[in-house]
Design a protein around this motif. Sequence first.
Motif, PDB file in Angstrom:
ATOM      1  N   LYS A  80       0.871  -1.177   0.000  1.00 18.41           N
ATOM      2  CA  LYS A  80       0.000   0.000   0.000  1.00 18.41           C
ATOM      3  C   LYS A  80       0.902   1.218   0.000  1.00 18.41           C
ATOM      4  CE  LYS A  80      -3.898  -2.226   2.104  1.00 18.41           C
ATOM      5  NZ  LYS A  80      -4.955  -2.217   3.068  1.00 18.41           N
ATOM      6  N   ASP A  98      -2.504  -0.088  -4.216  1.00 21.89           N
ATOM      7  CA  ASP A  98      -2.966  -1.095  -3.268  1.00 21.89           C
ATOM      8  C   ASP A  98      -2.926  -2.419  -4.025  1.00 21.89           C
ATOM      9  OD1 ASP A  98      -4.100  -2.667  -1.330  1.00 21.89           O
ATOM     10  OD2 ASP A  98      -5.974  -1.528  -1.202  1.00 21.89           O
ATOM     11  N   GLN A  99      -1.839  -3.183  -3.840  1.00 21.39           N
ATOM     12  CA  GLN A  99      -1.626  -4.388  -4.636  1.00 21.39           C
ATOM     13  C   GLN A  99      -1.274  -5.589  -3.763  1.00 21.39           C
ATOM     14  OE1 GLN A  99       1.561  -3.341  -7.357  1.00 21.39           O
ATOM     15  NE2 GLN A  99       0.089  -2.881  -8.975  1.00 21.39           N
ATOM     16  N   TYR A 144      -1.356  -7.814  -8.445  1.00 20.95           N
ATOM     17  CA  TYR A 144      -2.798  -7.751  -8.646  1.00 20.95           C
ATOM     18  C   TYR A 144      -3.376  -6.518  -7.958  1.00 20.95           C
ATOM     19  CZ  TYR A 144      -2.362 -12.618 -10.070  1.00 20.95           C
ATOM     20  OH  TYR A 144      -2.006 -13.771 -10.720  1.00 20.95           O
ATOM     21  N   ASN A 145      -4.234  -5.801  -8.675  1.00 16.10           N
ATOM     22  CA  ASN A 145      -4.975  -4.672  -8.113  1.00 16.10           C
ATOM     23  C   ASN A 145      -6.351  -5.167  -7.682  1.00 16.10           C
ATOM     24  OD1 ASN A 145      -2.940  -2.700  -8.705  1.00 16.10           O
ATOM     25  ND2 ASN A 145      -3.559  -2.819 -10.850  1.00 16.10           N
ATOM     26  N   LYS A 146      -7.009  -4.361  -6.853  1.00 16.80           N
ATOM     27  CA  LYS A 146      -8.352  -4.729  -6.385  1.00 16.80           C
ATOM     28  C   LYS A 146      -9.398  -4.460  -7.469  1.00 16.80           C
ATOM     29  CE  LYS A 146      -7.955  -4.128  -1.415  1.00 16.80           C
ATOM     30  NZ  LYS A 146      -8.436  -3.378  -0.242  1.00 16.80           N
ATOM     31  N   ASP A 147     -10.419  -5.326  -7.501  1.00 16.43           N
ATOM     32  CA  ASP A 147     -11.552  -5.110  -8.397  1.00 16.43           C
ATOM     33  C   ASP A 147     -12.638  -4.338  -7.643  1.00 16.43           C
ATOM     34  OD1 ASP A 147     -12.801  -6.907  -6.687  1.00 16.43           O
ATOM     35  OD2 ASP A 147     -13.038  -8.486  -8.186  1.00 16.43           O
ATOM     36  N   ASN A 150     -13.493  -5.455  -4.066  1.00 12.82           N
ATOM     37  CA  ASN A 150     -12.424  -5.395  -3.071  1.00 12.82           C
ATOM     38  C   ASN A 150     -11.592  -6.684  -3.011  1.00 12.82           C
ATOM     39  OD1 ASN A 150     -11.220  -3.452  -1.457  1.00 12.82           O
ATOM     40  ND2 ASN A 150     -12.140  -4.251   0.415  1.00 12.82           N
ATOM     41  N   HIS A 151     -11.518  -7.409  -4.141  1.00 12.03           N
ATOM     42  CA  HIS A 151     -10.697  -8.616  -4.234  1.00 12.03           C
ATOM     43  C   HIS A 151      -9.487  -8.319  -5.124  1.00 12.03           C
ATOM     44  CE1 HIS A 151     -14.747 -10.480  -3.434  1.00 12.03           C
ATOM     45  NE2 HIS A 151     -14.000 -10.928  -2.436  1.00 12.03           N
ATOM     46  N   TYR A 152      -8.332  -8.868  -4.755  1.00 10.35           N
ATOM     47  CA  TYR A 152      -7.118  -8.695  -5.562  1.00 10.35           C
ATOM     48  C   TYR A 152      -7.124  -9.726  -6.689  1.00 10.35           C
ATOM     49  CZ  TYR A 152      -5.255  -5.930  -1.679  1.00 10.35           C
ATOM     50  OH  TYR A 152      -5.055  -4.983  -0.707  1.00 10.35           O
ATOM     51  N   ASN A 153      -7.692  -9.381  -7.843  1.00 10.69           N
ATOM     52  CA  ASN A 153      -7.711 -10.321  -8.958  1.00 10.69           C
ATOM     53  C   ASN A 153      -7.538  -9.648 -10.318  1.00 10.69           C
ATOM     54  OD1 ASN A 153     -10.201  -9.150  -9.309  1.00 10.69           O
ATOM     55  ND2 ASN A 153     -11.393 -10.976  -8.762  1.00 10.69           N
TER      56      ASN A 153
END
Length: 181
Positions: A80, A98-99, A144-147, A150-153
Motif C-alpha cells: 500500500k 494497493d496491490q 494484482y490490483n483490487k476489483d 475489493n478482491h485482488y484479482n
Amino acid sequence: TLNFSLSQENQDMDAFTGVRTSDGNNRLMNENERSQNSLSEKNSLTYNGYLTRRMNKPGRSISLRLSGDITENDGNSFLKSRTDIYQQGVLATSQLIDQMKDVRSNSNNLRGSLAYSEPITPQLSSSLSYEYTRSDARSINNSYNKDGNNHYNQLDQECSNDFDFNTVRNAVNLSLQYKIE
C-alpha cells in the motif's frame, strides 16, 4: 564422500517507509508513505559428492566431484502506497497503490568435474580436468490490483514480470605443478 542438507524457512516481514522531498526554497515537492507486509516460504536441498581413486603409480589419481542445489520460494506480499506530488508547494496530484504480489521462484544448479593427475617426474606433475556447470532459474512476480468487490484479482501487467535464466558452462583445464624441495 556424500553430503546432503535440507532446509525450510518461513519469513514474515512488515515494513513502513515515509519520505518527504523539498526544493531549494523549502517548498514540498512530493511526499510518500509506503507499507508492505510479506509472508514467504523457502525450501532448499543441497548435495555434494566427492570420489577419489589413487592408481598404482604414486601421484596418479582420478577424482570426480558432483554438487548442486535446488531452491523453491513461494510468497505473497501486500503493498500500500500513497504519493502526493506538489507544484509550487501546492498539492497537484495523488497516486495510490494497493496491490497483492504473488511471488514464486525456483532454481536448480548442477556442478560436476572429473580430474586426472599424472606424475611426469618426481618434481613435475600434470592434471587434466573437465568441468560442467548448469544453472536454471525462474522467477514469477505477479501484481494484482483490487476489483470493484475489493478482491485482488486484476493482473497489473506493468508491475508483473516472468524471468527465465539458464546458463551452461563447459571448461577444460590443464595444469603443471613443479615441486621445489
